[in-house]
Design a protein around this motif. Structure first.
Motif, short mmCIF file in Angstrom:
data_model
loop_
_atom_site.label_atom_id
_atom_site.label_comp_id
_atom_site.label_asym_id
_atom_site.label_seq_id
_atom_site.Cartn_x
_atom_site.Cartn_y
_atom_site.Cartn_z
N PRO A 57 12.66 -7.41 2.25
CA PRO A 57 13.69 -6.46 1.80
C PRO A 57 13.19 -5.43 0.78
N HIS A 58 11.87 -5.38 0.56
CA HIS A 58 11.39 -4.51 -0.53
C HIS A 58 9.99 -3.98 -0.20
N THR A 59 9.93 -2.88 0.54
CA THR A 59 8.63 -2.24 0.79
C THR A 59 8.70 -0.77 0.39
N HIS A 60 7.54 -0.24 0.04
CA HIS A 60 7.43 1.19 -0.29
C HIS A 60 6.29 1.77 0.53
N PHE A 61 6.58 2.19 1.73
CA PHE A 61 5.54 2.76 2.58
C PHE A 61 5.36 4.24 2.24
N VAL A 149 18.87 1.81 -8.17
CA VAL A 149 18.67 2.63 -9.38
C VAL A 149 17.52 2.04 -10.20
N PHE A 150 16.98 2.88 -11.07
CA PHE A 150 15.89 2.49 -11.96
C PHE A 150 16.37 2.68 -13.40
N THR A 151 16.18 1.67 -14.23
CA THR A 151 16.52 1.82 -15.64
C THR A 151 15.31 2.33 -16.43
N THR A 152 14.28 2.72 -15.72
CA THR A 152 13.08 3.29 -16.36
C THR A 152 12.43 4.29 -15.41
N TYR A 153 11.15 4.59 -15.61
CA TYR A 153 10.41 5.63 -14.88
C TYR A 153 11.02 7.00 -15.16
N ARG A 154 11.32 7.25 -16.45
CA ARG A 154 11.87 8.55 -16.85
C ARG A 154 10.90 9.67 -16.49
N VAL A 181 18.88 -2.93 -8.57
CA VAL A 181 18.39 -2.42 -9.86
C VAL A 181 16.95 -2.83 -10.12
N HIS A 182 16.12 -1.83 -10.44
CA HIS A 182 14.82 -2.09 -11.07
C HIS A 182 15.15 -2.21 -12.55
N ALA A 183 15.08 -3.45 -13.09
CA ALA A 183 15.60 -3.73 -14.42
C ALA A 183 14.47 -3.86 -15.46
N VAL A 236 16.04 -6.46 -8.31
CA VAL A 236 14.76 -6.54 -7.58
C VAL A 236 13.68 -7.10 -8.48
N HIS A 237 12.67 -7.61 -7.89
CA HIS A 237 11.44 -8.12 -8.51
C HIS A 237 11.60 -8.74 -9.90
N LEU A 238 12.44 -9.76 -9.99
CA LEU A 238 12.57 -10.50 -11.25
C LEU A 238 11.20 -11.12 -11.57
N VAL A 278 -2.32 -3.76 -11.64
CA VAL A 278 -1.30 -2.99 -12.35
C VAL A 278 -0.14 -2.69 -11.40
N ALA A 279 1.02 -3.23 -11.74
CA ALA A 279 2.26 -3.01 -10.99
C ALA A 279 3.39 -3.20 -11.99
N SER A 280 4.54 -2.71 -11.65
CA SER A 280 5.67 -2.85 -12.58
C SER A 280 6.83 -3.53 -11.90
N PRO A 281 7.38 -4.58 -12.55
CA PRO A 281 6.97 -5.19 -13.81
C PRO A 281 5.55 -5.74 -13.70
N THR A 306 8.30 -8.27 -1.17
CA THR A 306 6.92 -8.09 -1.66
C THR A 306 6.76 -6.94 -2.65
N ASP A 307 7.71 -5.97 -2.65
CA ASP A 307 7.47 -4.74 -3.41
C ASP A 307 6.16 -4.11 -2.92
N HIS A 308 5.97 -4.17 -1.62
CA HIS A 308 4.70 -3.72 -1.02
C HIS A 308 4.43 -2.26 -1.35
N CYS A 309 3.42 -2.02 -2.16
CA CYS A 309 3.08 -0.67 -2.61
C CYS A 309 1.57 -0.68 -2.88
N PRO A 310 0.78 -0.78 -1.80
CA PRO A 310 -0.64 -1.08 -1.97
C PRO A 310 -1.50 0.14 -2.28
N PRO A 326 -2.23 4.08 -10.98
CA PRO A 326 -1.04 4.01 -10.12
C PRO A 326 -0.49 2.59 -10.06
N ASN A 327 0.82 2.48 -10.13
CA ASN A 327 1.49 1.16 -10.16
C ASN A 327 1.76 0.64 -8.77
N GLY A 328 1.38 -0.59 -8.51
CA GLY A 328 1.79 -1.23 -7.26
C GLY A 328 0.69 -2.05 -6.62
N MET A 329 1.11 -3.02 -5.83
CA MET A 329 0.19 -3.88 -5.06
C MET A 329 0.81 -4.13 -3.69
#
Ligand code: URP
Ligand code: ZN
Ligand code: ZN
Length: 449
Positions: A57-61, A149-154, A181-183, A236-238, A278-281, A306-310, A326-329
């Motif tokens: 349920p969580h990929t970033h292609f 929504v994102f509570t960060t990445y201003r 929410v990305h918290a 997402v991604h606790l 390096v990925a966030s969180p 997975t928050d897939h963002c390789p 760059p953030n992500g794995m």
């Protein structure tokens, strides 16, 4: 053409059933004992487990990050997904400056047309005004019902403040939408960052700059919004024990964690390839891993995404300031293989795994009963796996086109066969899928979880 899988052990969300499965075209036609089907291709699945197609349920292609893009696009990412048994991914739209939500959905759907696996979408809401709010009902009607929504990445232009998130939540709760929410609280992150040298090339400072306290504060703030608006909400991604503790006070929050927060910890930042983690969180401590595993076992966690963002090794240059990495794995191809190996090693209930990796996501994101179960009328998305084939000896190129993975050398059990809507998409590690995947619309038929 009909296919009959015989003698497998079906892993349902509530039980394990030795049974046969018959399917033709897209759908499962029968599930039962000693099924007969003249003319069907018969595959003997003795000794094999059969899971419902995995849903990530969580990929970033191919999303923009810093000056580049995450390294998998829909074509390569979906290929990697299928190799690991993921038959459906849920990716995110990207809202450009001045763009409407409808256009952001349309352009993401266009990019996704090359996907080999099925896909659904979450709608990123990174700007809020009356026009955006007015679009919500039509976006839900179009089959996209979760709004992130994102509570960060201003600095990346993704941040939404809490009052705006509350405004959105109020509208979503009225129309049957889900808030995601990305918290990580931006104020806490900013304060942590100010204490650090932004030019330092030590990747472990990424972790120091994003303390668990930020997750705690954001979850508390969001939980209060949920209490006031009644909006169904998915975190997402606790990543942390502290975040889990506060989230546990609000059982209405739906929680996702990721393999990286279960299997990896912040000691990796000291490795020679520390920048790659390096990925966030950020990765947390071993005690955080442990708390999250316990929450998985107790079903406090609803889904694993997975928050897939390789990124490839060259995409994250060595010796650059930690703030510029760059953030992500990645991980979409390993979600199921790693988790199955872990569950078997722990002798944990495999039905729990079917819930975490398929049934719950299907229910939460309104893809059931088409997806997420092995039952008559559902899509014949099936993962056939031999549980005795644990291996640590696999190479990054076996799981996609990215040249680095955070999970190198970990125990994994790869699927033997993967069926996508009744067609054999992977056979013994070889991709056969060539038909494009389909967009799967979220609808409100079945939300039980
Ligand atoms: O570092 C990450 N996770 N990158 C992807 C964007 C996000 O925050 O999920
Ligand atoms: Zn995020
Ligand atoms: Zn993400």
């Amino acid at each position: 053409m009909k296919t009959l899988l015989t003698n497998g052990k079906l892993v349902h969300p509530d039980r394990i059933e030795p049974a046969d499965i018959l399917f033709s075209d897209d759908k499962i036609e029968a599930v039962g004992q000693s099924l007969a089907a003249d003319g069907a291709e018969k595959i003997d699945c003795t000794g094999r487990l059969i899971f419902p197609g995995i849903i990530d349920p969580h990929t970033h292609f191919g999303i923009p990050i810093k000056d580049g893009r995450s390294a998998d696009d829909f074509a390569s990412g979906s290929r990697a997904a299928l190799l690991g048994g993921v038959t459906t991914v849920i990716d995110f739209t990207s809202l450009e400056r001045g763009q409407s939500l409808a256009d952001s959905v349309a352009s993401r759907r266009k990019l996704a047309e090359v996907s080999l696996c099925d896909y659904s979408l979450h709608c990123n809401v990174t700007r809020l005004d009356d026009n955006i709010l007015a679009e919500i009902p039509e976006i839900i009607d179009s089959g996209v019902s979760s709004f992130k929504v994102f509570t960060t990445y201003r600095e990346g232009g993704l941040y939404l403040d809490y009052p705006r998130i509350e405004e959105l939540a109020g509208v979503l709760s009225k129309y049957g939408g889900l808030l995601m929410v990305h918290a990580e609280d931006d104020g806490i992150l900013q304060a942590a960052r100010e204490k650090l040298d932004p030019d330092s090339t030590d990747p472990s400072l990424h972790g120091v700059s994003r303390p668990a306290a930020a997750e705690v504060r954001a979850i508390e703030k969001i939980a209060n919004i949920v209490t006031r608006t009644g909006c169904p909400t998915y975190i997402v991604h606790l990543s942390s024990a502290a975040g889990l503790t506060v989230a546990s006070r609000f059982p209405e929050l739906i929680l996702e964690t990721c393999p990286q927060y279960l299997l990896l910890d912040n000691r990796r930042y000291a490795d020679s390839d520390g920048r790659m983690y390096v990925a966030s969180p950020p990765l947390r401590k071993p005690a955080d891993n442990l708390a999250l595993w316990q929450a998985v076992q107790k079903s406090q966690i609803a889904t694993l995404g997975t928050d897939h963002c390789p990124f490839n090794l060259d995409d994250k240059k060595a010796h650059i300031p930690f703030t510029e990495i760059p953030n992500g794995m990645g991980g979409v191809s390993l979600l199921f293989p790693l988790m199955l190996a872990e569950f078997l090693q722990r002798s944990w209930d495999l039905s729990l795994l079917a819930r975490l990796l398929s049934a719950n996501a299907a229910a939460i994101f309104q893809l059931a009963p088409t997806k997420g179960r092995i039952s008559v009328g559902s899509d014949a998305d099936l993962v056939v796996v031999d549980p005795s084939r644990v291996t640590r000896d696999w190479l990054p190129e076996q799981i996609g086109t990215i040249d680095w993975t955070p999970y190198r050398g970990m125990a994994a059990i790869f699927p033997e066969r993967v069926y996508l809507r009744g067609r054999l998409a992977v056979d013994k590690g070889t991709i056969l899928a060539h038909a494009p995947g389909q967009f799967i619309a979220a609808h409100s038929a079945d939300q039980a979880c």
